[in-house]
Design an enzyme around this catalytic site. Sequence first.
Site, mmCIF file in Angstrom:
data_model
loop_
_atom_site.group_PDB
_atom_site.id
_atom_site.type_symbol
_atom_site.label_atom_id
_atom_site.label_comp_id
_atom_site.label_asym_id
_atom_site.label_seq_id
_atom_site.Cartn_x
_atom_site.Cartn_y
_atom_site.Cartn_z
ATOM 1 C CG ASP A 110 -1.927 1.098 1.382
ATOM 2 O OD1 ASP A 110 -1.859 2.148 0.362
ATOM 3 O OD2 ASP A 110 -2.620 1.128 2.382
ATOM 4 N N PRO A 152 10.365 7.747 -1.824
ATOM 5 C CG PRO A 152 9.353 8.407 0.309
ATOM 6 C CD PRO A 152 9.945 8.952 -1.074
HETATM 7 N N1 SAM Z 1 -3.651 4.754 -0.712
HETATM 8 C C1 SAM Z 1 -2.288 5.488 -1.116
HETATM 9 C C2 SAM Z 1 -2.111 5.713 -2.503
HETATM 10 O O1 SAM Z 1 -2.065 4.783 -3.146
HETATM 11 O O2 SAM Z 1 -1.987 6.736 -2.799
HETATM 12 C C3 SAM Z 1 -1.222 5.072 -0.250
HETATM 13 C C4 SAM Z 1 -1.273 5.378 1.111
HETATM 14 S S1 SAM Z 1 -0.271 5.243 2.217
HETATM 15 C C5 SAM Z 1 -0.226 6.636 3.117
HETATM 16 C C6 SAM Z 1 1.526 5.077 1.288
HETATM 17 C C7 SAM Z 1 2.691 5.169 2.240
HETATM 18 O O3 SAM Z 1 3.754 4.217 1.901
HETATM 19 C C8 SAM Z 1 3.047 6.495 2.713
HETATM 20 O O4 SAM Z 1 2.715 6.659 4.092
HETATM 21 C C9 SAM Z 1 4.632 6.349 2.613
HETATM 22 O O5 SAM Z 1 5.346 6.892 3.683
HETATM 23 C C10 SAM Z 1 4.907 4.893 2.386
HETATM 24 N N2 SAM Z 1 6.092 4.282 1.868
HETATM 25 C C11 SAM Z 1 6.609 4.843 0.801
HETATM 26 N N3 SAM Z 1 7.524 4.271 0.354
HETATM 27 C C12 SAM Z 1 7.896 3.298 1.317
HETATM 28 C C13 SAM Z 1 8.775 2.234 1.500
HETATM 29 N N4 SAM Z 1 9.965 2.011 0.995
HETATM 30 N N5 SAM Z 1 8.739 1.385 2.623
HETATM 31 C C14 SAM Z 1 7.609 1.499 3.411
HETATM 32 N N6 SAM Z 1 6.396 2.492 3.245
HETATM 33 C C15 SAM Z 1 6.766 3.328 2.311
#
Ligand code: SAM
Length: 284
Positions: free
Chosen positions: A155, A162
Amino acid sequence: MELWYTEEHTDDVHFSIKVDRLLYSGESELQRIDVFHSKEFGRFLTLDGLMMLTEKDEFIYHDMIVHVPMATNPDIEKVLVIGGGDGGTVRELTRYQTIKKIDMVEIDEKVVEVCRSYLPQTAEKLDDPRVELFFEDGLKFVRKKKDEYHLIIVDSTDPFGPGEGLFTKEFYGNCYKALKEDGILVNQHESPYYFNYANSMRRAHGRIKEVFPICKVYQAHIPTYPSGHWLFGFASKTFDPIEDLKEDRWNSLDLKTKYYNTELHKGSFALPNYVKELLESEDE
Ligand code: SAM
């Protein structure tokens, strides 16, 4: 004075929501985090100026990312969520009494902190005793895992910043290894409509296909995501999401869902021709 949130879906297409209030704005070490309130969509979270979720339409995304794999294998007990800092995916997972453990790996602790304060609608189940939170890079986390999860849900944000590593072949290979022999991987798979998103989706699909024997794509309509047409990837070692759908078992759970149902489950894998062609075309 009018205040509008505007997101660039392409260089030539902008999407705007009229905002009544900015509830939070801050920067973590990784990204800019904003929470707004709007009349039409309620509260919404953006990261680096990209829409993550709104209170009004998050049920569509979270229903589809969770209930499709759970209805395919209702015996899932151990789940890994990568990203998902808003808590919506975890909230839906905690509705299954049969799930014993949910690990969530979010790279940015600040996102979770902000969502706990401003988005209780999605963050409400992050304190469920079955949930363990890890604040680290999901890419590194899965490298250490072997034969551990029945389900991995990615997700994530889009494939830059990131989130970039979560769309690589190395990552999908490590997910395969981290899954048990009947494991399922579901990921947010971008949109097929605008060129840049379609390219990311095609690339991701090509890489997953090299790793998993069963690899399908399904769709949902999410009004606040670019073009509104969004895809999810379903990859598995053994389960086919349609042939193995446990329709009666899932329906007997009597979970109230606002978007998902088992008819829609089957229908969501029927893709438009242009999407099928994109998925079959060579990686460029
Ligand atoms: N529903 C959303 C969308 O598709 O737009 C995604 C929501 S969720 C808030 C996405 C999360 O992934 C973010 O909080 C971000 O910090 C996290 N994220 C991004 N890269 C990541 C990584 N390499 N490892 C873990 N989390 C990560």
